[in-house]
Design a protein around this motif. Structure first.
Motif, PDB file in Angstrom:
ATOM      1  N   ILE A 173       0.800  -1.329  -0.102  1.00 54.77           N
ATOM      2  CA  ILE A 173       0.001   0.060   0.118  1.00 54.77           C
ATOM      3  C   ILE A 173       0.955   1.237   0.107  1.00 54.77           C
ATOM      4  CG2 ILE A 173      -1.634   1.361   1.353  1.00 54.77           C
ATOM      5  CD1 ILE A 173      -2.725  -1.333   2.421  1.00 54.77           C
ATOM      6  N   LEU A 174       2.025   1.212   0.894  1.00 55.15           N
ATOM      7  CA  LEU A 174       2.731   2.462   0.862  1.00 55.15           C
ATOM      8  C   LEU A 174       3.655   2.726  -0.449  1.00 55.15           C
ATOM      9  CD1 LEU A 174       4.077   1.903   4.530  1.00 55.15           C
ATOM     10  CD2 LEU A 174       2.650   3.701   3.756  1.00 55.15           C
ATOM     11  N   LYS A 175       4.057   1.736  -0.973  1.00 54.80           N
ATOM     12  CA  LYS A 175       4.848   1.580  -2.298  1.00 54.80           C
ATOM     13  C   LYS A 175       3.955   2.152  -3.279  1.00 54.80           C
ATOM     14  CE  LYS A 175       8.375  -1.943  -1.575  1.00 54.80           C
ATOM     15  NZ  LYS A 175       8.740  -3.279  -1.735  1.00 54.80           N
ATOM     16  N   GLY A 178       0.671   8.181   8.222  1.00 56.13           N
ATOM     17  CA  GLY A 178       2.066   8.405   7.598  1.00 56.13           C
ATOM     18  C   GLY A 178       2.002   7.743   6.119  1.00 56.13           C
ATOM     19  N   CYS A 179       3.100   7.996   5.328  1.00 57.59           N
ATOM     20  CA  CYS A 179       3.301   7.404   4.149  1.00 57.59           C
ATOM     21  C   CYS A 179       4.789   7.164   3.947  1.00 57.59           C
ATOM     22  CB  CYS A 179       2.762   8.185   3.057  1.00 57.59           C
ATOM     23  SG  CYS A 179       3.332   9.794   2.966  1.00 57.59           S
ATOM     24  N   ASP A 180       5.210   6.759   2.863  1.00 60.93           N
ATOM     25  CA  ASP A 180       6.569   6.728   2.319  1.00 60.93           C
ATOM     26  C   ASP A 180       6.902   8.150   1.934  1.00 60.93           C
ATOM     27  OD1 ASP A 180       8.908   6.117   0.918  1.00 60.93           O
ATOM     28  OD2 ASP A 180       8.111   4.781  -0.168  1.00 60.93           O
ATOM     29  N   ILE A 181       8.087   8.297   2.856  1.00 59.73           N
ATOM     30  CA  ILE A 181       8.361   9.921   2.607  1.00 59.73           C
ATOM     31  C   ILE A 181       9.056  10.081   1.456  1.00 59.73           C
ATOM     32  CG2 ILE A 181       9.203  10.094   5.147  1.00 59.73           C
ATOM     33  CD1 ILE A 181      12.167  10.060   4.132  1.00 59.73           C
ATOM     34  N   ASN A 182       9.157   8.970   0.180  1.00 58.71           N
ATOM     35  CA  ASN A 182       9.901   9.506  -1.092  1.00 58.71           C
ATOM     36  C   ASN A 182       8.668   9.531  -1.957  1.00 58.71           C
ATOM     37  OD1 ASN A 182      12.381   9.146  -0.255  1.00 58.71           O
ATOM     38  ND2 ASN A 182      12.801   7.000  -0.716  1.00 58.71           N
ATOM     39  N   ASN A 183       7.372   9.609  -1.737  1.00 55.30           N
ATOM     40  CA  ASN A 183       6.391   9.752  -2.473  1.00 55.30           C
ATOM     41  C   ASN A 183       5.833  11.256  -2.233  1.00 55.30           C
ATOM     42  OD1 ASN A 183       3.397   9.574  -3.534  1.00 55.30           O
ATOM     43  ND2 ASN A 183       4.036   7.665  -3.924  1.00 55.30           N
ATOM     44  N   GLN A 184       5.968  12.009  -3.237  1.00 58.62           N
ATOM     45  CA  GLN A 184       5.613  13.525  -3.013  1.00 58.62           C
ATOM     46  C   GLN A 184       4.072  13.697  -2.696  1.00 58.62           C
ATOM     47  OE1 GLN A 184       7.801  15.869  -2.246  1.00 58.62           O
ATOM     48  NE2 GLN A 184       6.465  17.376  -2.077  1.00 58.62           N
ATOM     49  N   PHE A 198       9.813  11.850  10.789  1.00 51.73           N
ATOM     50  CA  PHE A 198       9.564  10.465  10.031  1.00 51.73           C
ATOM     51  C   PHE A 198      10.147   9.571  11.057  1.00 51.73           C
ATOM     52  CE2 PHE A 198      12.535  12.587   7.086  1.00 51.73           C
ATOM     53  CZ  PHE A 198      13.639  11.998   7.289  1.00 51.73           C
ATOM     54  N   ILE A 199       9.817   8.152  10.701  1.00 51.10           N
ATOM     55  CA  ILE A 199      10.342   7.086  11.345  1.00 51.10           C
ATOM     56  C   ILE A 199      11.254   6.187  10.614  1.00 51.10           C
ATOM     57  CG2 ILE A 199       9.548   4.841  12.153  1.00 51.10           C
ATOM     58  CD1 ILE A 199       6.780   6.135  13.283  1.00 51.10           C
ATOM     59  N   CYS A 200      12.490   5.970  11.256  1.00 50.58           N
ATOM     60  CA  CYS A 200      13.638   5.161  10.583  1.00 50.58           C
ATOM     61  C   CYS A 200      13.750   4.010  11.406  1.00 50.58           C
ATOM     62  CB  CYS A 200      14.994   6.039  10.960  1.00 50.58           C
ATOM     63  SG  CYS A 200      14.835   7.671   9.921  1.00 50.58           S
ATOM     64  N   ARG A 201      14.486   2.857  10.785  1.00 52.26           N
ATOM     65  CA  ARG A 201      14.284   1.493  11.424  1.00 52.26           C
ATOM     66  C   ARG A 201      15.438   1.373  12.631  1.00 52.26           C
ATOM     67  NH1 ARG A 201      16.385   0.764   6.300  1.00 52.26           N
ATOM     68  NH2 ARG A 201      18.784   0.176   6.227  1.00 52.26           N
ATOM     69  N   ASP A 202      16.539   2.086  12.498  1.00 55.56           N
ATOM     70  CA  ASP A 202      17.637   1.895  13.511  1.00 55.56           C
ATOM     71  C   ASP A 202      18.542   3.213  13.244  1.00 55.56           C
ATOM     72  OD1 ASP A 202      19.247   1.814  11.053  1.00 55.56           O
ATOM     73  OD2 ASP A 202      19.138  -0.579  11.503  1.00 55.56           O
ATOM     74  N   LEU A 203      19.705   3.374  13.963  1.00 55.30           N
ATOM     75  CA  LEU A 203      20.420   4.435  13.883  1.00 55.30           C
ATOM     76  C   LEU A 203      21.077   4.533  12.664  1.00 55.30           C
ATOM     77  CD1 LEU A 203      22.094   4.416  17.615  1.00 55.30           C
ATOM     78  CD2 LEU A 203      20.502   6.104  16.636  1.00 55.30           C
ATOM     79  N   SER A 204      21.615   3.656  12.125  1.00 59.04           N
ATOM     80  CA  SER A 204      22.302   3.668  10.859  1.00 59.04           C
ATOM     81  C   SER A 204      21.435   4.352   9.700  1.00 59.04           C
ATOM     82  CB  SER A 204      22.954   2.610  10.254  1.00 59.04           C
ATOM     83  OG  SER A 204      22.091   1.740  10.183  1.00 59.04           O
ATOM     84  N   HIS A 205      20.061   3.861   9.647  1.00 60.42           N
ATOM     85  CA  HIS A 205      19.075   4.412   8.636  1.00 60.42           C
ATOM     86  C   HIS A 205      18.990   5.721   9.214  1.00 60.42           C
ATOM     87  CE1 HIS A 205      15.009   3.897   7.117  1.00 60.42           C
ATOM     88  NE2 HIS A 205      15.637   4.076   6.009  1.00 60.42           N
ATOM     89  N   LEU A 206      18.895   6.187  10.249  1.00 59.38           N
ATOM     90  CA  LEU A 206      18.617   7.576  10.896  1.00 59.38           C
ATOM     91  C   LEU A 206      19.770   8.465  10.289  1.00 59.38           C
ATOM     92  CD1 LEU A 206      17.454   8.956  14.152  1.00 59.38           C
ATOM     93  CD2 LEU A 206      19.535   9.483  13.356  1.00 59.38           C
ATOM     94  N   GLY A 253      12.081  -0.268   3.278  1.00 62.66           N
ATOM     95  CA  GLY A 253      13.458   0.447   2.860  1.00 62.66           C
ATOM     96  C   GLY A 253      13.462   1.904   2.889  1.00 62.66           C
ATOM     97  N   ASN A 254      12.261   2.493   3.250  1.00 59.73           N
ATOM     98  CA  ASN A 254      12.441   3.937   3.222  1.00 59.73           C
ATOM     99  C   ASN A 254      11.745   4.302   4.487  1.00 59.73           C
ATOM    100  OD1 ASN A 254      13.267   4.316   0.603  1.00 59.73           O
ATOM    101  ND2 ASN A 254      11.243   4.081  -0.008  1.00 59.73           N
ATOM    102  N   PRO A 255      12.074   5.576   5.136  1.00 59.94           N
ATOM    103  CA  PRO A 255      11.396   6.183   6.263  1.00 59.94           C
ATOM    104  C   PRO A 255       9.759   6.236   6.153  1.00 59.94           C
ATOM    105  CG  PRO A 255      13.279   7.310   6.179  1.00 59.94           C
ATOM    106  CD  PRO A 255      13.298   6.651   4.804  1.00 59.94           C
ATOM    107  N   VAL A 256       9.223   6.229   7.213  1.00 61.13           N
ATOM    108  CA  VAL A 256       7.413   6.595   7.061  1.00 61.13           C
ATOM    109  C   VAL A 256       7.259   7.890   7.878  1.00 61.13           C
ATOM    110  CG1 VAL A 256       5.277   5.734   7.834  1.00 61.13           C
ATOM    111  CG2 VAL A 256       6.793   4.276   7.004  1.00 61.13           C
TER     112      VAL A 256
END
Length: 204
Positions: free
Chosen positions: A21-23, A39-45, A66-74, A136-139
């Motif tokens: 759905i997000l994709k 929320g939504c996928d942050i890459n979808n304008q 927005f929400i990241c999965r972990d510190l390296s993602h952030l 694979g992207n933040p929300v």
């Protein structure tokens, strides 16, 4: 669509349904470790603009998180962080906190504004973290508010679905949510400052 997902052991099939759905540019209401978020996928304008319309937000003026999965993602969305700030994030995340951090160049491109900061979250909630990991992207993260003057945030996913179901593409039922939002900590100041007291007491 109301999608029931177990809060401790999210079913990969249900997670994939939400990610699809997000994709496709859809909007989802999801649980966190505090209140339910929209929320939504942050890459979808287009999807980001749709969230802003529902919430009455101005992309150029209002601060988005927005929400990241972990510190390296952030770290993909922030400028280099000082040791102090990084240690603070490590001590408190995942948890009920939103950290205001210096945004790097990828953030204005995403939101088409000139904001120098971004609010980032890593909630202690298996459902949304699995969704972000699979996507694979933040929300994008913005709260679902209620008109009730006593209870500011709706906690029952079925009531949320009743109210918002026709505005979004899916509501996740991950059990009752809280009604206290995250604590917001501004890490762009020295010393770091709590700018909204919420569900968590940070270890600074």
């Amino acid at each position: 669509m109301l999608i029931k997902i177990h809060p401790d052991n999210p079913n990969p099939r249900e997670i994939k349904k939400v990610v699809d759905i997000l994709k496709d540019g859809g909007l989802v209401i999801y649980p966190t470790d505090t209140i339910y978020g929209l929320g939504c996928d942050i890459n979808n304008q287009k999807a980001v603009e749709r969230v802003c319309r529902i919430k009455g937000l101005d992309l150029k003026r209002d601060h988005l998180s927005f929400i990241c999965r972990d510190l390296s993602h952030l770290s993909l969305y922030t400028k280099a962080l000082s040791n102090d700030v990084f240690k603070t994030l490590k001590r408190n995340l995942p948890g009920p906190f939103t950290f205001i951090l210096p945004a790097n160049n990828s953030v204005p491109r995403l939101f088409k504004n000139n904001k120098k900061t971004i609010g980032l979250r890593i909630p202690n909630n298996a459902i949304i973290l699995e969704i972000v990991r699979e996507l694979g992207n933040p929300v994008l993260s913005t709260s679902i508010k209620d008109e009730d003057e006593v209870i500011e945030y709706t906690t029952d996913p079925e009531l949320i679905h009743e109210k918002y179901g026709n505005l979004v593409d899916a509501v996740i039922d991950g059990g009752f949510g809280g009604n206290i939002p995250s604590t917001i900590i501004d890490c762009t100041e020295h010393p770091m400052a709590i700018i909204r007291e919420g569900a968590g007491i940070p270890e600074l």
